[in-house]
Each structure stands twice: as C-alpha cells, then as structure tokens.
Scaffold this active site. Structure first.
Site, PDB file in Angstrom:
ATOM      1  N   ASP A 134      43.632  29.008  42.598  1.00 51.29           N
ATOM      2  CA  ASP A 134      43.370  30.242  42.250  1.00 51.29           C
ATOM      3  C   ASP A 134      44.455  30.668  41.147  1.00 51.29           C
ATOM      4  O   ASP A 134      44.198  30.862  39.817  1.00 51.29           O
ATOM      5  CB  ASP A 134      43.026  31.214  43.185  1.00 51.29           C
ATOM      6  CG  ASP A 134      43.233  32.531  42.797  1.00 51.29           C
ATOM      7  OD1 ASP A 134      43.607  33.004  41.767  1.00 51.29           O
ATOM      8  OD2 ASP A 134      42.940  33.429  43.662  1.00 51.29           O
ATOM      9  N   ASP A 184      42.578  34.967  38.126  1.00 53.77           N
ATOM     10  CA  ASP A 184      42.310  33.846  38.977  1.00 53.77           C
ATOM     11  C   ASP A 184      41.379  32.823  38.065  1.00 53.77           C
ATOM     12  O   ASP A 184      40.891  32.772  37.020  1.00 53.77           O
ATOM     13  CB  ASP A 184      40.963  34.547  39.943  1.00 53.77           C
ATOM     14  CG  ASP A 184      40.412  33.629  40.955  1.00 53.77           C
ATOM     15  OD1 ASP A 184      40.437  32.568  40.752  1.00 53.77           O
ATOM     16  OD2 ASP A 184      39.913  34.328  41.993  1.00 53.77           O
ATOM     17  N   ARG A 200      37.568  41.144  37.074  1.00 55.78           N
ATOM     18  CA  ARG A 200      37.174  42.577  37.060  1.00 55.78           C
ATOM     19  C   ARG A 200      38.414  43.379  36.319  1.00 55.78           C
ATOM     20  O   ARG A 200      39.422  42.840  36.418  1.00 55.78           O
ATOM     21  CB  ARG A 200      36.689  43.289  38.439  1.00 55.78           C
ATOM     22  CG  ARG A 200      35.144  42.736  38.834  1.00 55.78           C
ATOM     23  CD  ARG A 200      35.145  43.326  40.106  1.00 55.78           C
ATOM     24  NE  ARG A 200      35.790  42.654  41.143  1.00 55.78           N
ATOM     25  CZ  ARG A 200      35.988  43.251  42.420  1.00 55.78           C
ATOM     26  NH1 ARG A 200      35.527  44.499  42.768  1.00 55.78           N
ATOM     27  NH2 ARG A 200      36.803  42.664  43.286  1.00 55.78           N
TER      28      ARG A 200
END
Length: 439
Positions: A369, A261, A255
């Site tokens: 991640d 990530d 986002r």
C-alpha cells in the site's frame, strides 16, 4: 505544531515518502537507476510460491479464495509469465468446485455464490485461458444467478439477501458482458441507480448519498460504459474529482483527505484511462466542438486519429441465446471501446505515479500500500495493474506499444496491457471474445 490525528498521519506518510525520494535522487546515476528497475523475477517467484502454498494466517481469507487466485494469476500475466500445465489444471479444477450448481461462484467449495467472487473467478479463468478453462464456465446457470441478484432499484445485490451497491452492479455487468450474456433484463434501470450514486464532488459512491470513492468510481464508470449510458454521468466533474486525488506523494488516494494507497494506482488510474476514450462525450458536456484530433502520436510523429474496427468473425450462435436472448451489446461495447481511438492525453501525472510505484510501493518481492505497510497479493495485483495503465496511457491505441519515454526506468519494466473495463490482460480478453460467441 500539533495537528489532528489525520493530519499527523498524513505528515508521517509524506515524510516517509519524501525521505525515500531524497535518498534515491542523491545516489550516483548508476545506483539511482537500479532503484527504478521492476524486480520482475522476484515478483514472479513470490506469486508462484503463493499460488502453491499459503500459510495458516491466510485462513481469514477462506471465503476469498477466488480473489486470491485472480490477484495472483493476473499479476503473473501482467508480468508476462504464465502457469505450468499442472498448476493450470489444478486451478481450473479448484474453481470448478467453487461454482454453484445453480450459477455463480462462492468463496470456496460449498460456499454460497457471491457476485464479487464470481467476478474474480471469471477474470481468473479468462486469464488462464484455453478451452478447458473457458468451457468450465456454466453460462446458462450464471445468467440465472445474475437475474436473481437483480434488485427492484435497478441495482444488484452482492449475494442472496446481501447489500445493493455500485460494486455489485459492476461485477454483474462485467461478467455478463465478457461472457456475452448481457441483455435488457440485466441492464434495466441499472443506469438510474448508478447515476444516483454520483456525488456532489464528482466521483461515485457505493450507494446514494455516500462519499465518493475511487473503487466505486471505477465500478460505476466502467458499468455505464458497458451499458452504453456513460453520457448520463457528469464526466467533467468526475475528471476534476479524480485528478485531485493524486497527491504530493505522487500516488493516488481513494477519497478526499485520505492517505495515499498503491491500489488506487489502478482504481483511479483506470478511471482516467477509460475517460481518455470518451472524448466526444466530454467535449459535448463541456460545450466544445467535437472535431477529433488525437493528442497521441505514432513514433514517427504521424497522426493516430484513424482506427479501423475489426469485424467480428462469424460463428454459431451461443446456446445462451435460447435462454436469455442477449443483445450482445455489452461484448460489442467492450470490444469496440478498446478498439476505438484514444482522444485525450493522460489525465494524471503518469511518470509521477510510476515513481511512487517503483520507489515506495515495490518491495524486493511483491507490492504494498505505502511505505511502512507489508506486501500482499491484493496490492501486488492492483499496483501492477496501475503500473500497466501508466505505461500505456500515452499510446495511440490499445494495440500499440508505448514509447520508451513513457516507461519510467528501463524499457524492460514494460508490463502487458490490460482491458481497462475488465482489468484482464488484453490478449486474454481477445481470446475470450473469440471463444464465447462460438461456445
């Protein structure tokens, strides 16, 4: 200078990533090249051990066991390996216990059916492949379950009484498409719901009025392709939003103003891969002429714009036809989509993303991640899926191998290709495509 909490977190991640890049690029050439190698054998060992035994700390994922199966088995398949016969049979038997007698799959034996774990179970069974695995799926009951999850808004609920969102729409349509049970009743008004979730940013949110998100954008875009309504989305706006999610660390964020990530290597990279085949619609929405000339070239420099679609073999009609009367459009779309030409070049920096994956997300075994996080099966699955998407992003068609220049590190890093609408290994998708019409 003191920043906000989110700024300080961003600076910390940037510094960690840049420090890794500095260390690697200051090494001698041979030592540098070792860091760009995919640790294939280590990853396979980590995944295979996990499939046999997980520690007690995994008890919190008791309702996600089909997901664990999918994440692990899909990762193994991407790495070009497979399960032995004993593990295959145990796995099929376990997922059969998760299958509800009234349709759908729960998170474990005796648990209520849920669209997310149904999607994971179906993809895992398709990835295992073979008659026993594919024939274990009760399509008639599954179709009835999907209909029960259909909401008046046009969307789907994740489970009985559960939330309605774009993820539910995608998992329902993906399962119905790949199993050849997609029909008008399932498709009705779902496009209206997904269109209402495209935000002013250009990406797609989980529900109307929410923030655009990489995972939901993938789900919404793939679902709209499967129902032949992708032209209703603002694709130029979606491309713009997606392209700006690749940050200076070289990886993707999910986002706006969020941290990089590794899992978005697939969620955002998969969006780009799907749009590469939607060139005619993109050109039309931009007011450009629709004369197609592929940006990709064969190894000898030839034009790759022609692609012959294979004819579907004849076979007995599916018994599900008597239950739901499927249009077979979803399966047709999934097959013709992947067999169609790739009309656009890569929509993101593929080599930069491969660099982030290999240097910052890869551990000695498994993927994470970002630097500072620990490996897990979820990120291993979607980072590997994203790496595959990167490696194959400049090919002339789905069945052509990438050139060495498109694979960062040695060519032995090359992974199996995936079908971007379903995220299953392409060869396994073809097997399912051949199997279900004659089941």
């Amino acid at each position: 200078m003191k920043g906000t909490k989110s700024q300080e977190e961003q600076w910390m991640v940037q510094n960690h990533v840049f420090r890794i890049y500095d260390i690697v690029y200051n090494l001698p050439p041979h030592a540098q090249s070792v860091n760009f190698e995919l640790r294939r054998d280590n990853h396979i060992e980590y995944l295979t051990k996990s499939l046999k035994q997980l520690g007690p700390n995994f008890s919190v994922l008791d309702s996600n066991r089909p997901w664990l199966c999918y994440w692990i088995i899909h990762s193994i398949a991407l790495l070009g390996d497979c399960l032995d016969d004993k593990l295959e049979n145990e796995f099929i038997d376990f997922l059969s216990q998760c299958q509800d007698e009234n349709g759908g799959y729960g998170g474990g034996p005796g648990q209520m059916p849920h669209l997310a774990t149904t999607y994971a179970a179906i993809n895992a069974l398709i990835t295992v492949g073979g008659h026993k695995s594919l024939s274990s799926i009760h399509r008639e009951n599954l179709y009835a379950f999907l209909l029960q999850m259909k909401d008046a808004s046009g969307g789907f609920r994740m489970h009985d009484g559960g939330e309605v969102d774009v993820r539910a729409c995608y998992t329902a349509l993906s399962v119905a498409s790949v199993l050849n049970i997609l029909d008008d009743r399932l498709i009705q008004n779902v496009g209206d719901y997904i269109v209402s979730c495209q935000s002013y940013e250009g990406g797609i949110s989980g529900e109307p009025g929410s923030e655009a998100h990489g995972g939901y954008t993938f789900c919404g875009l793939a679902a709209m392709v499967l129902i032949n309504e992708v032209n209703r989305l603002d694709l130029p706006g979606l491309i713009n939003w997606m392209a700006f999610r690749q940050g200076i660390e070289c990886g993707f964020q999910g986002r706006t103003n969020k941290l990089v990530d590794g899992c978005y290597s697939f969620w955002q990279g998969g969006v780009a891969t799907i749009i590469q085949r939607l060139h005619l619609i993109v050109n039309e929405q931009l007011g450009l002429p629709n004369t197609f000339q592929s940006d990709c070239r064969t190894e000898d420099g030839g034009d790759s714009s022609n692609s012959d679609e294979e004819q579907r073999p004849e076979g007995p009609s599916s018994p599900v036809n008597d239950v739901s009367g499927p249009l077979q459009e979803g399966v047709k779309n999934g097959y013709s989509f992947i067999k169609g030409p790739i009309g656009l070049g890569p929509l993101f920096n593929s080599m930069a993303l491969q660099q982030y994956i290999l240097l910052c997300s890869q551990e000695e075994a498994g993927f994470r991640d970002k630097p500072g996080k620990r490996r897990d099966h979820y990120h291993t699955c979607y980072v590997l899926s994203g790496l595959s998407v990167c490696q194959h992003s400049n090919t002339k068609d789905a069945d052509s191998p990438p050139l060495p220049r498109d694979v960062m590190g040695p060519y032995s890093n090359l992974l199996e290709s995936v079908h971007p609408l379903y995220n299953v290994v392409l060869d396994k998708y073809y097997e399912a495509y051949e199997f279900f019409p004659r089941a």
